[in-house]
Design a protein around this motif. Structure first.
Motif, PDB file in Angstrom:
ATOM      1  N   PRO A  27       0.826  -1.204   0.000  1.00  0.00           N
ATOM      2  CA  PRO A  27       0.000   0.000   0.000  1.00  0.00           C
ATOM      3  C   PRO A  27       0.865   1.261   0.000  1.00  0.00           C
ATOM      4  O   PRO A  27       1.857   1.347   0.730  1.00  0.00           O
ATOM      5  N   GLY A  28       0.480   2.217  -0.829  1.00  0.00           N
ATOM      6  CA  GLY A  28       1.223   3.466  -0.917  1.00  0.00           C
ATOM      7  C   GLY A  28       0.415   4.638  -0.396  1.00  0.00           C
ATOM      8  O   GLY A  28      -0.296   4.527   0.605  1.00  0.00           O
ATOM      9  N   LEU A  29       0.519   5.770  -1.077  1.00  0.00           N
ATOM     10  CA  LEU A  29      -0.184   6.984  -0.683  1.00  0.00           C
ATOM     11  C   LEU A  29      -1.687   6.725  -0.603  1.00  0.00           C
ATOM     12  O   LEU A  29      -2.279   6.185  -1.543  1.00  0.00           O
ATOM     13  N   ASN A  30      -2.286   7.070   0.541  1.00  0.00           N
ATOM     14  CA  ASN A  30      -3.717   6.867   0.788  1.00  0.00           C
ATOM     15  C   ASN A  30      -4.139   5.401   0.678  1.00  0.00           C
ATOM     16  O   ASN A  30      -5.311   5.101   0.416  1.00  0.00           O
ATOM     17  N   GLY A  31      -3.171   4.494   0.875  1.00  0.00           N
ATOM     18  CA  GLY A  31      -3.465   3.068   0.839  1.00  0.00           C
ATOM     19  C   GLY A  31      -3.578   2.474  -0.553  1.00  0.00           C
ATOM     20  O   GLY A  31      -3.913   1.294  -0.701  1.00  0.00           O
ATOM     21  N   LYS A  32      -3.302   3.266  -1.589  1.00  0.00           N
ATOM     22  CA  LYS A  32      -3.382   2.756  -2.959  1.00  0.00           C
ATOM     23  C   LYS A  32      -2.304   1.702  -3.189  1.00  0.00           C
ATOM     24  O   LYS A  32      -1.138   1.906  -2.869  1.00  0.00           O
ATOM     25  N   ILE A  33      -2.696   0.569  -3.765  1.00  0.00           N
ATOM     26  CA  ILE A  33      -1.778  -0.557  -3.937  1.00  0.00           C
ATOM     27  C   ILE A  33      -0.885  -0.344  -5.161  1.00  0.00           C
ATOM     28  O   ILE A  33      -1.343   0.082  -6.223  1.00  0.00           O
ATOM     29  N   PHE A  34       0.403  -0.641  -4.989  1.00  0.00           N
ATOM     30  CA  PHE A  34       1.354  -0.605  -6.100  1.00  0.00           C
ATOM     31  C   PHE A  34       2.285  -1.807  -5.978  1.00  0.00           C
ATOM     32  O   PHE A  34       2.288  -2.513  -4.958  1.00  0.00           O
ATOM     33  N   THR A  35       3.068  -2.061  -7.017  1.00  0.00           N
ATOM     34  CA  THR A  35       4.008  -3.176  -7.009  1.00  0.00           C
ATOM     35  C   THR A  35       5.390  -2.687  -6.602  1.00  0.00           C
ATOM     36  O   THR A  35       5.969  -1.829  -7.269  1.00  0.00           O
ATOM     37  N   LEU A  36       5.898  -3.223  -5.506  1.00  0.00           N
ATOM     38  CA  LEU A  36       7.225  -2.870  -4.998  1.00  0.00           C
ATOM     39  C   LEU A  36       8.264  -3.773  -5.652  1.00  0.00           C
ATOM     40  O   LEU A  36       8.034  -4.967  -5.837  1.00  0.00           O
ATOM     41  N   TYR A  37       9.430  -3.194  -5.991  1.00  0.00           N
ATOM     42  CA  TYR A  37      10.522  -3.955  -6.600  1.00  0.00           C
ATOM     43  C   TYR A  37      11.744  -3.948  -5.687  1.00  0.00           C
ATOM     44  O   TYR A  37      12.161  -2.897  -5.201  1.00  0.00           O
ATOM     45  N   LYS A  38      12.304  -5.136  -5.446  1.00  0.00           N
ATOM     46  CA  LYS A  38      13.526  -5.268  -4.664  1.00  0.00           C
ATOM     47  C   LYS A  38      14.351  -6.400  -5.272  1.00  0.00           C
ATOM     48  O   LYS A  38      13.833  -7.237  -6.004  1.00  0.00           O
ATOM     49  N   PHE A  39      15.642  -6.421  -4.951  1.00  0.00           N
ATOM     50  CA  PHE A  39      16.425  -7.584  -5.321  1.00  0.00           C
ATOM     51  C   PHE A  39      16.054  -8.735  -4.397  1.00  0.00           C
ATOM     52  O   PHE A  39      15.882  -8.543  -3.188  1.00  0.00           O
ATOM     53  N   ARG A  40      15.958  -9.897  -4.951  1.00  0.00           N
ATOM     54  CA  ARG A  40      15.645 -11.082  -4.162  1.00  0.00           C
ATOM     55  C   ARG A  40      16.783 -11.359  -3.182  1.00  0.00           C
ATOM     56  O   ARG A  40      17.958 -11.267  -3.537  1.00  0.00           O
TER      57      ARG A  40
END
Length: 215
Positions: free
Chosen positions: A55-68
């Protein structure tokens, strides 16, 4: 990019700063990103990039990217083993210096995250926050934040959220700059990487008052 250059609800000066820092950061870190990607592929296999909805700004869902940073390992029922059993020595090194976070630069570029803000946590936590704790979503989530330079994963969840809400109420460009400078110092000293007795942060199950209100 799918997000607006200046997404609504984000202070323009904060977004300008994010773009001003992120674009050269991506260019300059490209060789490092390539090396880490090759090492992750060799040591942990595919996928190289860990993707998860947050969840991002105001709880809006987005896809987070990280190295495994964890290997695939399951118990007899097919459930993933605990983090401490899946986190390799290589993954620990990535996390110790926050190198696993580098792909989040793409999230910042897209306007889904900022350099500074409360860390984006799991979607399943959304209905576990108290109304006060939920105010952490009134600003963009960040790669680093006020809680990260004041204890990081060594803090209790309640203390983290108090610091997150404090940041929401006291945000300023100067505070963001201070947090970024102190983050570099904390990363070099490798402070607060894990919660006591845990390989990663433990799960947030809700505050006692909130749990009682559901019974």
């Amino acid at each position: 990019m799918s997000a607006h250059l200046f997404p609504p609800g984000i202070p323009r000066i904060k977004r300008v700063f994010d773009l001003f820092v992120t674009i050269p950061a991506i260019i300059l870190s490209s060789p490092l990103l390539g090396v880490i990607a090759v090492l992750v592929r060799a040591k942990l296999g595919r996928p190289v990039i860990f993707r998860q909805e947050r969840p991002g700004l105001n709880g809006k869902i987005f896809t987070l990217y990280k190295f495994r940073s964890m290997r695939d390992a399951f118990d007899g029922t097919g459930r993933p083993l605990p983090d401490q059993e899946r986190l390799t020595s290589f993954g620990r090194k990535l996390r110790a210096f926050s190198l696993d976070e580098l792909p989040e630069l793409w999230n910042v570029l897209r306007g889904e995250m900022s350099w500074v803000g409360p860390r984006p946590l799991l979607v399943k936590y959304l209905d576990r926050y108290s109304p006060e704790q939920a105010r952490r979503h009134a600003v963009l989530p960040g790669i680093t934040g006020w809680a990260q330079i004041n204890g990081r994963n060594a803090l209790t969840w309640e203390d983290k959220f108090k610091l997150d809400v404090w940041y929401v109420d006291h945000w300023s460009p100067g505070l963001d700059l201070k947090i970024l400078v102190l983050t570099i110092w904390k990363v070099l000293r490798r402070e607060g990487i894990t919660a006591p007795g845990q390989a990663t942060a433990g799960e947030f199950t809700g505050t006692p008052s909130e749990l009682n209100s559901h019974h």
